[in-house]
Write a protein that holds these residues in place. Structure first.
Motif: not given
Ligand SMILES: [Mg+2]
Ligand SMILES: Nc1ncnc2c1ncn2[C@@H]1O[C@H](COP(=O)(O)OP(=O)(O)OP(=O)(O)O)[C@@H](O)[C@H]1O
Ligand SMILES: Nc1ncnc2c1ncn2[C@@H]1O[C@H](COP(=O)(O)OP(=O)(O)OP(=O)(O)O)[C@@H](O)[C@H]1O
Ligand SMILES: [Mg+2]
Lengths: 364, 244, 367, 295, 256
Positions: B52, B93, B169-170
């Motif tokens: 991140t 994120e 991000d994810e």
């Molecule tokens: Mg992260």
């Protein structure tokens, strides 16, 4: 170095009434400058210069007490002038009394300032240069009922302010005793700027006169708003109107109204005329009543020190309480043996053509 | 294909010696990697490895040491909102949905830097075509969407800003298996239509499968790199990230 | 957490005997100073103000710092305490014959304030943040309005001539009592409950904290000591009026709390001392005395043009200083940190059980 | 018309005027409050500075109403932006309360700084001819009408800006969470500064109008007014423009009507008790909504 | 023995029906999973059980105690612990305090004892500290006791959340997506860990999860929710092959 006489001033330089503090400081500095310009004060055989220590109380009761304590113990002043508002003068006076140092408040009109609550007797060391609320309230009630021939009166006052409330209540009692009727007794709170609800109520009650025992920065707003609501009856006020600022702030709106105060500039003794001229020269503005009373407080002090013949707190107290008739800017005054409140008379001024004009002398 | 063989003009993003600190503690220890035009590059790594942080640094959300060059231009002293204008879109994120804005307003906000009215309208259609659910929920407040819907909105928003490089991000975190598939499919679609993708994922299996290339990040350092396939077969990756 | 790492400081903070020792010396001095006039009365008065302000600040910190609410009611509680105690000593208790009854009056002032603390505590179950701030503000205004309207207690004129019963030893005693009790509260399950409410009230409730009970206690303790401070204040100033306890007073206490630092007892002490003393030091004549060592060429013009006018300007300088401090220490000077002297040894040990000796820092948020 | 009705009408009109005066101030307040969710203690003092600018422009420059108003708004906006840059921006990532206290400090500074320069109250000259009409016993003044219309107009403009324009969307996004606002391509600092400028400019305008309605000004005039704006904004629902307006009218209405129909000494007591109850009943203000935070 | 019974539970948010008709019988000692599409109402069910929301209709009983109408701390005191979908630690507090706070209901001293640090205070505090350390060491967090929670890496924060939930000494533990944000390898470890604490603390566990690997790997029974209603219920093997579940939740493909 030469010996000096140290005098203290406690003024409301910051906080909720800075204008009062500024006038007080100005007048104090003027008074001291004059004495020193004349070579100092005659004490016994020598002439001594006067040194002034001015303290701010920030419009807070605790800082008033701290300032008083500091002036007395740290600066070792001979006497103190100020604070002006009763709510600051009272805590300072408690300190002065217990430290046995003279304190003269120029402007605190609350009877309790100079009275010892426990014994009901006057305090030994606390004096004032002005008259007290009951006196003024009585004068005004009589004026309204007898001179203005008003049978019905309305009052609008600041319920959160000791001064306003005090006078309003005395006025009410005296007015009713004379046979008049209070048709509206309305209140507001300090810092309010809108009085329309109360004034509408007052209008509804149809009084012959409206009494506004309020400060000069509020009175113009009250009068203007009243006029806007169509109220046409005259207004009267107390010494809190007595600042030339009232005229700047209120303009022509105030013509034809009356108030009681400590002195009349246009009908004044020569001392007063000179003071007014000097003050105007020094500060570019006419002195208000706080300035005049502060100046007189210093006059009283100087007189007392001179006649005491020495720089000693106790001696100053004794000679102050027995000072023969003092001719001050705000009239003649003298302390009775059992009182710390001067015997002095009030005047009623009329506002005419945007000026304060002498109307009559008043005794209760 | 490796970075060194690619022409300069093919390099879209170049990260050199990236260092990042939190409260004086170093979280990245000089990370370098490149992303070529048209690729899907994925970063995998354990919790707290610094993935991140890399994305945050690239899009100007935090100060860093080292350099980040996007299409030949250094991003070092460029503020975050300008970086968006240069063509980088970032799905952060936790999605970063504005809960007090409606779905539509969330999307509209992302067009801040665009003046091309006509194309904006076309992009709305495109987003709604990809995520029909968003069309249904146009006037619902972002804060009341379910997790999956929020994720869709976040990706949709990134599309609205028309980035040429998409940082993800994810995106699969907290989504149902079905939606995970859908998200990965959408990522591939978006990529196919010409957007470069830098993808951070915990779901290493899937990420590696769609990635052109991948980097493995361990406590702030890149320890492995290669094509998606290579890493998918690498025993070290298998053991640490693909599970038994 | 990293500003105080020098070894001398570390050593000093680790000496658990210092605080009790200071306490003993303090008590000795509190009796000796007025008895033998070791310091002049002005300094004594300022010391008593400092003590009262510490009581106010530490107690407000419980609600505003530890619990994270923004209460504006403190001056109101102070007023309740002041009026209750003053009425008792003036009209009810035979204080003239038994000055020893004074502590009873102070206690009663505190209890009355604690009781009214309910008015704020109960809405706080439901209302939070700025909405609760409004409720506390309304409470303050209501208290003021009620006092103004009761002529029996002087209305706006207040109560003059209150007996001077507050003395340096009493102030010291109550200051120590406040610090001790608030510190005990903070380092108990209720105190941790208060902290967890600040952090996340819902999670706190779900982790078994009885948030209502905890809020209730926190408001009671906080308002109790505000009442105590009011009672002491009344019998020091010898005069009270509703104006004394207006929003400005609350503002003063707020400044002291946030200046010193949220959720920190040492911070509150520091904030109260700094603010009170600075206001006095910046008095023109005091300031002049402080810099009188300057050569005349510098001092005279400085004095003439600047210091003499400090009367107004000190109120300009003070807020500027506050802003600067906040920019530098956004949570206040000691925000979320605590001198280890104030942390029970058990808490300290619990946090450092497995940390090698010496590798410590000041306990975070006082734990 | 019977006297009772006239009385009623007059008091209602009074309430409307006071409410719109409060609204004028609360609108600017709630803008800034809305996006930074920070009790802006300095707002009342920027308002005061605005009134003093108005005084300077009208008395020393001798300007007529419109230029005075514009100059005042500009001056106040500048002051607002300066405060934001110097005192609030550095604290953007600090706890909310730090900025509140800084604002408190800035406010006290402005008060006393003004005081040091102007210890006596000042009088704002009548820049607008103020006609009063008497309609069957109810008096209405032109100024009253202007103020009521102005505050209503402002409310609609602001409401439009906040709910319909991109800048407004950005403002609301910031109020939710500013961390990711730049990722939308939105210049965060600029938007915040613009909001401050608008808020402070409105404070300046309010200072001018207030100065015309209540022409005596002093350095501490902003304190109480600031609190009232805060109350209005909170009662209406934090950050909600229409809410602030409603809150202001409720406050003005309660103050006037309590004084009109109860003994006026009880005004504060009754008004604040009502306020307290109102908040307890509607813990998020009249139009406010709890921030939907899923557990 | 049935530990938790939910009958005909309904919950509305405004007009939205988040939970339509939820019924559950959870046996003591069971480890049960709840899965379902995003927004199906899973988290809401946890919130209803723990008293964050009050069910609009229906009844939830823990043994014979009705939970509907009780406040969260009352329910927690009945030994129900939980974690959160989005980590909700007390961020500015120390790791130790996070765990100590959750002991609130088990610390037995009065306010007076707390204010004066007398009586049972010392003994109880020491007991809580010891227990907290025991929990922290189980979760390998003991060396971080004095660290501020927000400074912990994500994985440790997740573990701390579970430790904190265990501090209330639960009989029933509710885990909301414990594996979110973990890579497959970490999920493997988590699976082992959950099974271990279940033994060690004799827990009944109800867990929400989207990671099929974990759900299918350790749950004995699975309930699938959709639109606030039970879509299917049964052991993992059944669920995995239920066409309705495939359609609504799992999609065409595989696990993980
Ligand atoms: Mg992260
Ligand atoms: N705000 C912060 N304050 C302090 N440390 C932080 C902060 N954010 C991240 N860190 C630390 O920096 C390191 C890298 O964090 P980062 O969030 O970049 O990791 P990540 O690879 O994205 O992890 P995850 O898979 O959990 O999202 C971690 O050790 C983390 O604890
Ligand atoms: N506080 C709330 N106010 C309004 N709606 C809510 C609230 N909480 C949840 N909802 C709605 O209720 C529905 C169920 O939400 P819930 O959080 O229980 O879903 P979930 O099954 O846990 O989903 P996910 O797997 O994405 O976490 C969703 O449509 C959600 O938007
Ligand atoms: Mg969920």
């Amino acid at each position: 170095a030469e010996k000096t006489i140290k005098l203290g001033v406690i003024a409301e330089l910051t906080g909720d009434m800075p204008a009062v503090g500024a006038s007080c400081r100005n007048a104090a500095e003027l008074a001291v400058k004059e004495v020193n310009a004349a070579g100092g004060l005659q004490v016994g055989k020598e002439k001594m210069k006067v040194e002034l220590v001015v303290e701010d109380n920030a419009g807070k009761a605790d800082q008033s007490a701290a300032a008083a304590q500091k002036l007395i113990t740290q600066d070792e002043v001979v006497a103190i002038v100020g604070p002006n508002a009763s709510r600051y003068a009272i805590p300072a006076s408690e300190i002065a009394e217990s430290e046995k140092t003279v304190l003269i408040t120029p402007w605190s009109t609350n009877p309790k300032t100079t009275m010892d609550e426990k014994t009901g007797k006057p305090k030994d060391y606390v004096f004032r240069a002005c008259f007290i609320d009951p006196f003024q309230g009585g004068v005004l009630a009589k004026f309204a009922y007898q001179t203005l021939k008003a049978k019905k009166a309305a009052v609008l006052y600041d319920v959160a302010s000791d001064y306003n409330k005090g006078i309003a209540e005395v006025f009410k009692t005296n007015y009713e005793k004379l046979g008049g009727k209070i048709v509206a007794f309305e209140t507001y709170t300090t810092n309010d700027k809108d009085f329309s609800a109360q004034l509408t109520k007052i209008k509804d009650a149809k009084p012959d006169v409206i009494f506004l025992p309020n400060y000069y920065n509020e009175v113009p707003l009250q009068v203007q708003q009243a006029k806007r609501l169509g109220i046409t009856v005259p207004f009267i006020g107390s010494d809190s109107w007595g600042s030339p600022e009232l005229l700047t702030l209120g303009g022509a709106d105030l013509n034809g109204y009356y108030f009681s105060t400590h002195y009349a500039a246009d009908n004044a003794a020569p001392v007063a005329k000179k003071f007014i001229a000097d003050y105007e020269k020094a500060y570019g503005a006419k002195p208000d009543d706080v300035a005049a009373l502060t100046y007189d407080a210093f006059g009283l002090l100087f007189g007392a020190i001179k006649s005491a013949g020495k720089v000693d707190r106790e001696a100053v107290r004794v000679s102050l309480s027995t000072l023969p008739d003092y001719k001050g800017v705000t009239g003649d005054m003298k302390f009775k043996a059992d009182s710390r409140d001067p015997i002095k008379s009030a005047v009623i001024l009329e506002i005419k053509d945007g000026k304060f004009t002498y109307f009559t002398n008043a005794k209760p | 294909m490796s970075a060194s063989m690619a022409g300069i003009e093919d390099i879209q993003l170049e990260v050199r010696d990236l260092e990042v600190h939190y409260d004086g503690i170093r979280a990245l220890h000089g990370v370098s990697f490149t992303v070529l035009k048209g690729e899907i590059v994925t970063l995998i790594g354990a919790n707290g490895a610094g993935k991140t942080s890399i994305l945050r640094a690239i899009s100007g959300l935090m100060p860093y040491g080292g350099s980040v060059v996007f299409e030949g231009q250094s991003l070092k002293r460029i503020s975050a909102h300008r970086i968006v204008g240069l063509g980088i879109a970032h799905v952060p994120e936790g999605r970063g949905i504005f809960g007090n804005l409606t779905v539509q307003e969330n999307l509209r906000l992302a067009t801040w830097q665009r003046a091309d009215k006509g194309e904006i309208a076309a992009d709305y259609d495109r987003v709604f075509a990809i995520f029909p659910r968003l069309l249904e929920r146009q006037h619902q407040l972002g804060g009341t969407l379910s997790g999956g819907e929020q994720q869709m909105l976040a990706v949709g928003r990134a599309l609205m800003s028309r980035g040429r490089l998409l940082l993800l991000d994810e995106p699969s975190m907290g989504l149902s298996p079905r939606l995970v598939q859908e998200i990965f499919r959408v990522v591939e679609d978006i990529n196919r239509s010409g957007t470069t993708v830098l993808l951070v994922e915990q779901n290493a299996n899937r990420a590696l499968r769609i990635a052109s290339r991948a980097y493995v990040l361990e406590t702030g350092n890149i320890t492995l790199s290669g094509t998606g396939r290579e890493l998918l077969g690498d025993p070290r990756v298998k053991e640490a990230y693909l599970g038994g | 957490m990293n500003t105080m790492r020098n070894p001398g400081w570390e050593w000093l903070m680790a000496q658990r005997w210092i605080l009790p020792a200071l306490l003993l010396i303090g008590f000795g001095l509190a009796f000796a100073i007025p008895e033998y006039n070791l310091l002049n009365k002005y300094v004594q008065l300022v010391m008593m103000y400092v003590g009262i302000n510490i009581i106010l600040t530490v107690s407000l910190n419980l609600v505003n710092g530890y619990m994270g609410e923004f209460s504006l009611a403190h001056a109101g509680f102070m007023a309740v305490g002041a009026y209750t105690a003053a009425l008792l000593t003036q009209k009810v208790l035979p204080i003239a014959d038994y000055p020893g009854l004074f502590p009873l009056a102070v206690l009663a002032g505190g209890l009355m304030a604690a009781l009214l603390g309910l008015i704020v505590a109960i809405p706080s179950f439901k209302v939070r943040g700025d909405y609760l701030a409004i409720i506390t503000l309304a409470f303050l205004m209501i208290v003021k309005s009620v006092i103004e309207n009761i002529d029996y207690i002087g209305g706006p004129r207040g109560i003059p001539g209150i007996k001077k019963l507050t003395t340096l030893p009493w102030v010291f005693f109550w200051t120590v009592a406040t610090i001790w009790v608030v510190r005990n509260f903070v380092y108990s399950k209720y105190g941790r409950g208060v902290l967890s409410i600040r952090e996340d009230e819902i999670a706190s409730d779900l982790m078994s904290v009885n948030t209502r009970r905890v809020k209730f206690l926190a408001f009671m303790v906080s308002s109790f000591f505000a009442g105590v401070a009011g009672a002491l204040f009344a019998h020091l100033l010898q005069f009270i009026s509703p104006r004394v306890f207006d929003i400005i007073k609350t503002t003063d206490v707020l400044i002291m709390v946030y200046l010193g630092g949220i959720a920190s007892i040492s911070g509150s002490i520091l904030g109260a001392v700094l603010y009170t003393v600075l206001l006095e030091v910046l008095r023109p004549s005091n300031f002049a005395a402080l810099v009188s060592w300057l050569p005349d060429v510098i001092f005279d013009p400085l004095n003439q043009y600047f210091i003499r006018h400090l009367g107004v300007w000190r109120m300009v300088i003070m807020p500027l200083a506050l802003v600067l401090v906040m920019l530098y220490w956004p949570r206040g000077i000691m925000g979320l940190r605590e001198f280890r002297w104030f942390v029970p040894k058990r808490d300290l040990d619990a946090h450092h059980r497995h940390v090698a000796h010496g590798g410590s820092h000041d306990a975070p948020h006082g734990h | 018309m019977s006297e009772g009705i006239i009385y009623w009408l007059q008091q209602t009109l009074n309430a409307l005027q006071l409410g719109s005066i409060y609204a004028l101030i609360a609108l600017g307040y709630t803008m800034v409050y809305g996006i930074l969710t920070m009790i802006n203690f300095a707002h009342g003092d920027v308002f005061m500075v605005g009134a003093f600018f108005c005084f300077l422009a009208a008395v020393y420059l001798g300007l007529p109403f419109v230029p005075t108003l514009l100059l005042t708004m500009l001056g106040a906006a500048l002051v607002g932006v300066m405060i934001e840059r110097l005192a609030y921006k550095p604290l953007r990532n600090a706890p909310r309360v730090s900025a509140i206290i800084t604002a408190l400090g800035v406010g006290i500074f402005l008060e006393n700084f003004t005081l040091a320069l102007a210890p006596y109250p000042k009088n704002i000259p009548a820049l607008l001819a103020n006609a009063t009409w008497n309609m069957g016993g109810v008096s209405i003044s032109s100024l009253q009408i202007i103020i009521i219309l102005l505050s209503l107009g402002l409310m609609f403009v602001l409401d439009y800006v906040v709910y319909r324009t991109p800048v407004g969307i950005a403002m609301r996004a910031i109020s939710w969470d500013k961390t990711y606002v730049p990722l939308m391509g939105v210049p965060l600092d600029l938007i915040i500064s613009v909001t401050f400028a608008i808020g402070a400019g409105l404070a300046g305008a309010a200072g001018t109008m207030y100065g015309l309605a209540y022409p005596v000004i002093d350095p501490y005039m902003g304190i109480m007014v600031g609190w009232k704006a805060f109350i209005s904004a909170v009662v209406g629902g934090i950050g909600n423009i229409r809410g602030a307006m409603i809150g202001a009218f409720i406050l003005g209405g309660v103050e006037i009507m309590v004084a009109a129909f109860f003994p006026s000494t009880y005004r504060d007591f009754v008004a604040f008790t009502l306020l307290m109850l109102l908040i307890v009943i509607r813990p998020y203000g009249i139009l406010g909504q709890p921030r939907t935070q899923k557990v | 023995m049935t530990l938790l019974t939910a009958t005909k539970v309904k919950h509305y948010f405004g007009g939205l029906c988040a939970v339509a008709d939820f019924n559950l019988q959870l046996q003591s000692g069971e480890l049960m999973g709840i899965i379902g599409p995003n927004g199906a109402g899973k988290t809401t069910i946890f919130n209803l059980i723990t008293g964050v929301y009050r069910a609009s209709e229906g009844s939830i009983r823990l043994r014979d105690v009705e939970l509907v109408g009780k406040t969260p701390h009352q329910i927690t005191a009945l030994r129900v612990g939980r974690t959160f979908q989005n980590i909700r630690l007390f961020r500015d507090l120390s790791v130790l305090d996070n765990v100590r706070i959750a002991h609130y209901a088990q610390v037995h001293y009065s306010p007076l004892e707390a204010l004066l640090h007398i009586g049972r205070y010392r003994r109880e505090e020491q007991r809580i500290i010891d227990n907290s350390h025991r929990l922290l060491s189980i979760f390998k967090l003991e060396h971080l006791a004095g660290e501020t929670a927000k400074n912990l890496p994500y994985g440790s924060q997740r573990r701390l959340e579970i430790a904190r939930a265990l501090a209330i000494d639960p009989e029933l533990l509710l885990l909301d997506e414990p594996a979110a944000g973990m890579n497959p390898n970490e999920i493997d470890q988590l699976m082992e860990f959950i099974q271990w604490i279940r033994q060690e603390f004799k827990l009944t566990i109800l867990l929400i999860e989207h990671q099929m690997k974990l759900v299918m790997g350790i749950c004995e029974r699975i309930m699938v929710l959709d639109f606030g209603q039970t879509l299917s219920e049964g052991p993992p093997t059944v669920i995995q092959n239920d066409p309705k579940v495939l359609e609504a939740y799992l999609g065409e493909g595989s696990i993980g």
